[in-house]
Design a protein around this motif. Structure first.
Motif, mmCIF file in Angstrom:
data_model
loop_
_atom_site.group_PDB
_atom_site.id
_atom_site.type_symbol
_atom_site.label_atom_id
_atom_site.label_comp_id
_atom_site.label_asym_id
_atom_site.label_seq_id
_atom_site.Cartn_x
_atom_site.Cartn_y
_atom_site.Cartn_z
ATOM 1 N N ILE A 48 0.843 -1.303 0.087
ATOM 2 C CA ILE A 48 0.051 -0.066 -0.108
ATOM 3 C C ILE A 48 0.825 1.233 -0.085
ATOM 4 O O ILE A 48 1.705 1.438 0.841
ATOM 5 N N VAL A 49 0.761 2.145 -0.983
ATOM 6 C CA VAL A 49 1.513 3.099 -1.074
ATOM 7 C C VAL A 49 0.770 4.598 -0.778
ATOM 8 O O VAL A 49 -0.309 4.704 -1.313
ATOM 9 N N VAL A 50 1.259 5.326 0.422
ATOM 10 C CA VAL A 50 0.532 6.306 0.734
ATOM 11 C C VAL A 50 0.923 7.377 -0.179
ATOM 12 O O VAL A 50 2.165 7.949 -0.050
ATOM 13 N N ILE A 51 0.085 8.054 -0.988
ATOM 14 C CA ILE A 51 0.407 9.488 -1.771
ATOM 15 C C ILE A 51 -0.365 10.638 -1.335
ATOM 16 O O ILE A 51 -1.194 10.468 -0.791
ATOM 17 N N ALA A 69 -3.285 4.553 -1.019
ATOM 18 C CA ALA A 69 -4.145 5.418 0.046
ATOM 19 C C ALA A 69 -3.759 6.751 -0.364
ATOM 20 O O ALA A 69 -2.497 7.230 -0.595
ATOM 21 N N TYR A 70 -4.588 7.791 0.193
ATOM 22 C CA TYR A 70 -4.349 9.142 -0.109
ATOM 23 C C TYR A 70 -4.445 9.868 1.429
ATOM 24 O O TYR A 70 -5.169 9.763 2.328
ATOM 25 N N GLN A 83 -4.269 6.601 6.923
ATOM 26 C CA GLN A 83 -5.000 6.539 5.689
ATOM 27 C C GLN A 83 -4.926 5.185 5.054
ATOM 28 O O GLN A 83 -5.924 4.791 4.237
ATOM 29 N N ALA A 84 -3.929 4.231 5.275
ATOM 30 C CA ALA A 84 -3.896 2.878 4.926
ATOM 31 C C ALA A 84 -4.500 1.745 5.636
ATOM 32 O O ALA A 84 -4.756 0.850 4.876
#
Length: 248
Positions: A48-51, A69-70, A83-84
């Protein structure tokens, strides 16, 4: 099942560039791609990449091999992880890593995961030592040598700043413990941010088991915050690559 959360929402203001921080190249490849490749090599399939800042540009570079995830507001590492959380399963473990540490090696990730699982920890932090620890969160231990807190430099007192054992920003958590603990993180600090590091003291209050794994090669966890550090990372990665080539 092991998941990974990659924190990649930061602006990287000190890079003095329109490019999102994690897309700056090291050895001709965006730094976040180095991290994702190491995670893949470590057999971590669920990523999961939080951007956040220019997130679509980051997403375009990475592609569809990960979940996203944002983090629309920059409120700290704990807030990014929040967020993730909806995409995490309750069982298994999760590695959390910052998107600006492209020098991390596969063997280090595997050793950290192994240490965490063998000790049956609820949480484990990868730590290292610097002669000059400026800028890093300090590791606070009790009289038995157990990690009981991590203090960010801006919140540390004079004595705490003398500590050379530091947080690398890389953690492993049991998913259930992370899901239960992260809502308890508050922003009562100088930055008014939600620090992921507060999970250490939260776990201690809950009598959960928190451990550490010491990395001796501190170059692997050098954060990249400006152009000078980007150049240093390039030089170190070339040495790593040459070493790997010579072993083949």
């Amino acid at each position: 099942m092991t998941s990974a959360i990659v924190l990649a929402a930061g602006k990287g203001t000190r890079m003095k560039s329109e490019l999102p921080k994690v897309l700056h190249p090291v050895c001709e490849k965006p730094m976040i791609m180095h991290i994702l490749e190491k995670l893949e090599a470590s057999r971590i399939q669920d990523k999961i990449v939080v951007i956040g800042h220019k997130g679509e540009m980051v997403r375009e570079t990475i592609g569809n091999g990960v979940k996203y995830a944002y983090q629309l507001e920059q409120k700290g590492t704990g807030h990014a992880v929040m967020q993730a959380i909806p995409q995490l399963r309750e069982e298994g473990n999760t590695l959390i890593i910052t998107g600006d540490t492209p020098l991390i090696q596969e063997k280090t990730i595997l050793s950290l995961l192994e240490k965490h699982q063998q000790a049956n920890n609820d949480g484990t932090v990868l730590i290292t030592k610097f002669e000059d620890p400026t800028g890093y969160g300090r590791i606070i231990r009790n009289s038995d040598g157990e990690v009981i807190d991590i203090i960010e430099e801006k919140d540390a007192n004079h004595e705490q700043r003398k500590i050379k054992e530091v947080n690398t920003g890389i953690f492993v958590f049991k998913n259930k413990a992370l899901i239960e603990g992260i809502p308890l993180v508050e922003n009562n600090n100088v930055q008014n941010e939600y620090y992921l590091t507060d999970m250490v003291s939260i776990f201690n209050k809950q009598n959960k088991k928190f451990g550490s794994y010491l990395l001796f090669d501190n170059a692997q966890v050098m954060g990249i915050n400006d152009r000078k550090q980007l150049e240093q990372a390039e030089e170190i990665m070339r040495k790593y690559n040459n070493r790997l080539e010579s072993k083949k």
